[in-house]
Design a protein around this motif. Structure first.
Motif, PDB file in Angstrom:
ATOM      1  N   VAL A   1     117.492  69.717  83.199  1.00  0.00           N
ATOM      2  CA  VAL A   1     117.773  69.090  84.492  1.00  0.00           C
ATOM      3  C   VAL A   1     118.394  67.707  84.273  1.00  0.00           C
ATOM      4  CG1 VAL A   1     116.725  68.185  86.607  1.00  0.00           C
ATOM      5  CG2 VAL A   1     115.883  70.316  85.604  1.00  0.00           C
ATOM      6  N   PRO A   2     119.531  67.403  84.924  1.00  0.00           N
ATOM      7  CA  PRO A   2     120.159  66.087  84.781  1.00  0.00           C
ATOM      8  C   PRO A   2     119.181  64.985  85.177  1.00  0.00           C
ATOM      9  CG  PRO A   2     121.613  67.593  85.942  1.00  0.00           C
ATOM     10  CD  PRO A   2     120.285  68.283  85.821  1.00  0.00           C
ATOM     11  N   PRO A   3     119.145  63.880  84.440  1.00  0.00           N
ATOM     12  CA  PRO A   3     118.185  62.787  84.694  1.00  0.00           C
ATOM     13  C   PRO A   3     118.185  62.314  86.142  1.00  0.00           C
ATOM     14  CG  PRO A   3     119.322  62.411  82.624  1.00  0.00           C
ATOM     15  CD  PRO A   3     119.971  63.620  83.254  1.00  0.00           C
ATOM     16  N   GLU A   4     119.338  62.255  86.783  1.00  0.00           N
ATOM     17  CA  GLU A   4     119.393  61.734  88.145  1.00  0.00           C
ATOM     18  C   GLU A   4     118.767  62.676  89.168  1.00  0.00           C
ATOM     19  OE1 GLU A   4     121.909  62.437  86.234  1.00  0.00           O
ATOM     20  OE2 GLU A   4     123.427  63.647  87.292  1.00  0.00           O
ATOM     21  N   GLU A   5     118.483  63.906  88.753  1.00  0.00           N
ATOM     22  CA  GLU A   5     117.882  64.872  89.686  1.00  0.00           C
ATOM     23  C   GLU A   5     116.367  64.997  89.499  1.00  0.00           C
ATOM     24  OE1 GLU A   5     119.839  68.632  89.415  1.00  0.00           O
ATOM     25  OE2 GLU A   5     121.862  67.754  89.575  1.00  0.00           O
ATOM     26  N   ARG A   6     115.840  64.353  88.481  1.00  0.00           N
ATOM     27  CA  ARG A   6     114.431  64.579  88.134  1.00  0.00           C
ATOM     28  C   ARG A   6     113.448  63.968  89.127  1.00  0.00           C
ATOM     29  NH1 ARG A   6     115.266  63.646  81.600  1.00  0.00           N
ATOM     30  NH2 ARG A   6     116.827  65.298  81.395  1.00  0.00           N
ATOM     31  N   ASP A   7     113.819  62.822  89.722  1.00  0.00           N
ATOM     32  CA  ASP A   7     112.934  62.234  90.735  1.00  0.00           C
ATOM     33  C   ASP A   7     112.735  63.192  91.906  1.00  0.00           C
ATOM     34  OD1 ASP A   7     111.802  59.837  89.965  1.00  0.00           O
ATOM     35  OD2 ASP A   7     113.581  58.665  90.464  1.00  0.00           O
ATOM     36  N   ALA A   8     113.855  63.751  92.374  1.00  0.00           N
ATOM     37  CA  ALA A   8     113.787  64.653  93.528  1.00  0.00           C
ATOM     38  C   ALA A   8     112.959  65.893  93.202  1.00  0.00           C
ATOM     39  CB  ALA A   8     115.202  65.049  93.957  1.00  0.00           C
ATOM     40  N   ILE A   9     113.119  66.402  92.000  1.00  0.00           N
ATOM     41  CA  ILE A   9     112.361  67.588  91.596  1.00  0.00           C
ATOM     42  C   ILE A   9     110.872  67.251  91.479  1.00  0.00           C
ATOM     43  CG2 ILE A   9     111.900  69.073  89.620  1.00  0.00           C
ATOM     44  CD1 ILE A   9     114.767  69.562  89.313  1.00  0.00           C
ATOM     45  N   GLY A  10     110.601  66.103  90.888  1.00  0.00           N
ATOM     46  CA  GLY A  10     109.214  65.698  90.714  1.00  0.00           C
ATOM     47  C   GLY A  10     108.488  65.535  92.032  1.00  0.00           C
ATOM     48  N   ARG A  11     109.187  65.024  93.027  1.00  0.00           N
ATOM     49  CA  ARG A  11     108.530  64.798  94.317  1.00  0.00           C
ATOM     50  C   ARG A  11     108.240  66.093  95.049  1.00  0.00           C
ATOM     51  NH1 ARG A  11     111.986  60.217  94.607  1.00  0.00           N
ATOM     52  NH2 ARG A  11     113.425  61.290  95.991  1.00  0.00           N
ATOM     53  N   LEU A  12     108.779  67.194  94.550  1.00  0.00           N
ATOM     54  CA  LEU A  12     108.524  68.491  95.182  1.00  0.00           C
ATOM     55  C   LEU A  12     107.593  69.384  94.358  1.00  0.00           C
ATOM     56  CD1 LEU A  12     112.123  69.374  96.418  1.00  0.00           C
ATOM     57  CD2 LEU A  12     110.167  68.667  97.804  1.00  0.00           C
ATOM     58  N   ASP A  13     107.417  69.047  93.088  1.00  0.00           N
ATOM     59  CA  ASP A  13     106.651  69.907  92.190  1.00  0.00           C
ATOM     60  C   ASP A  13     105.166  69.561  92.240  1.00  0.00           C
ATOM     61  OD1 ASP A  13     105.590  71.407  90.147  1.00  0.00           O
ATOM     62  OD2 ASP A  13     107.255  71.035  88.779  1.00  0.00           O
ATOM     63  N   LYS A  14     104.396  70.371  92.932  1.00  0.00           N
ATOM     64  CA  LYS A  14     102.979  70.063  93.130  1.00  0.00           C
ATOM     65  C   LYS A  14     102.195  70.103  91.833  1.00  0.00           C
ATOM     66  CE  LYS A  14     102.417  71.308  97.965  1.00  0.00           C
ATOM     67  NZ  LYS A  14     103.513  72.296  98.108  1.00  0.00           N
ATOM     68  N   ARG A  15     102.763  70.687  90.806  1.00  0.00           N
ATOM     69  CA  ARG A  15     102.044  70.740  89.537  1.00  0.00           C
ATOM     70  C   ARG A  15     101.761  69.348  88.988  1.00  0.00           C
ATOM     71  NH1 ARG A  15     105.541  74.311  85.660  1.00  0.00           N
ATOM     72  NH2 ARG A  15     107.079  72.858  86.450  1.00  0.00           N
ATOM     73  N   ILE A  16     102.568  68.359  89.349  1.00  0.00           N
ATOM     74  CA  ILE A  16     102.388  67.054  88.717  1.00  0.00           C
ATOM     75  C   ILE A  16     101.367  66.167  89.416  1.00  0.00           C
ATOM     76  CG2 ILE A  16     104.753  67.132  87.882  1.00  0.00           C
ATOM     77  CD1 ILE A  16     105.446  64.884  89.744  1.00  0.00           C
TER      78      ILE A  16
END
Length: 220
Positions: A133-148
């Motif tokens: 995943v491109p670094p600039e997209e990781r914040d958006a993914i993280g905010r949706l991934d309940k696993r974290i």
DNA sequence: TAGACGATAGCCT
DNA sequence: GGCTATCGTCTAA
């Protein structure tokens, strides 16, 4: 949903927050901010949305059978971190409450990622998977991934917390992890009180608190 | 020093 | 919803 602004994260919760009845501290921790300062100085933060209290005389409390080498932090002064391993592989983060020699603590069970969600996601999935995943997209993914965030073992993994964090001073904004007063208080009508998760002793005690409106609660 | 048992999470049905 | 991996820690011997 918590706000994304970092606010005044340097306002660490004071010692007095932990030096009072553990059930009060557990409930009031909802809405507060857990801050992780990574070794490189970057920050990740999360809004606390689920906690459990462990008290003196409580058979589910690790200190129930007295002081041992591994649970000593619970007997220490308030405001310290106590991290224990569960099922041999999951780390669980607790904030020690009450005065010294009163072994009580609040288990932080779930957070909503706010700042630096991408960094948490990277820590959770590992460098290999993150590379896709491109670094600039990781914040958006993280905010949706309940696993974290949804679950004590998960949030510890996402924040890189292990047993070595035991005895960390959570009242010090210079610590690698600490608790900030930043965050809107959660009104009573949005707080659900239930029995605790995953225990067999003291299972009937209503000492778990979570934010009703949060999507990040580990279990309803 | 062996044996039992978790303050879980992920995968499978 | 059920099953189980996996290992540190405590307890008893």
């Amino acid at each position: 949903m918590g706000q994304l602004s970092s606010g005044d994260l340097s306002a660490a919760l004071p010692l007095s927050f932990y030096l009072r009845p553990t059930l009060e501290a557990a409930r009031d921790l909802l809405g507060k901010t857990l801050v992780r300062r990574w070794p490189d100085g970057a920050l990740s933060t999360g809004r606390i949305v689920e906690t459990e209290a462990y008290l003196v005389g409580d058979p589910a409390c690790h200190a129930f059978r007295g002081k041992t080498r591994s649970n000593a932090a619970m007997f220490g002064p308030p405001g310290l971190a106590y991290v224990h391993i569960n099922y041999g592989l999951h780390f669980c983060l607790n904030a020690v409450t009450q005065e010294e020699d009163v072994p009580e603590a609040v288990l932080i069970r779930a957070i909503e990622p706010l700042v630096g969600a991408g960094r948490m996601w990277e820590a959770y999935v590992g460098a290999g998977e993150a590379a896709a995943v491109p670094p600039e997209e990781r914040d958006a993914i993280g905010r949706l991934d309940k696993r974290i965030g949804a679950g004590p073992g998960r949030l510890s993994r996402a924040l890189g917390i292990d047993r070595t964090f035991t005895h960390t001073d959570l009242t010090d904004a210079a610590s690698p992890i600490y608790l900030s007063s930043e965050g809107e208080p959660v009104p009573d009508e949005d707080v659900v009180t239930t029995t605790r998760i995953g225990i067999t002793k003291g299972a009937d005690l209503p000492w778990r608190f979570y934010v009703r409106s949060s999507r990040w609660v580990s279990r309803r």
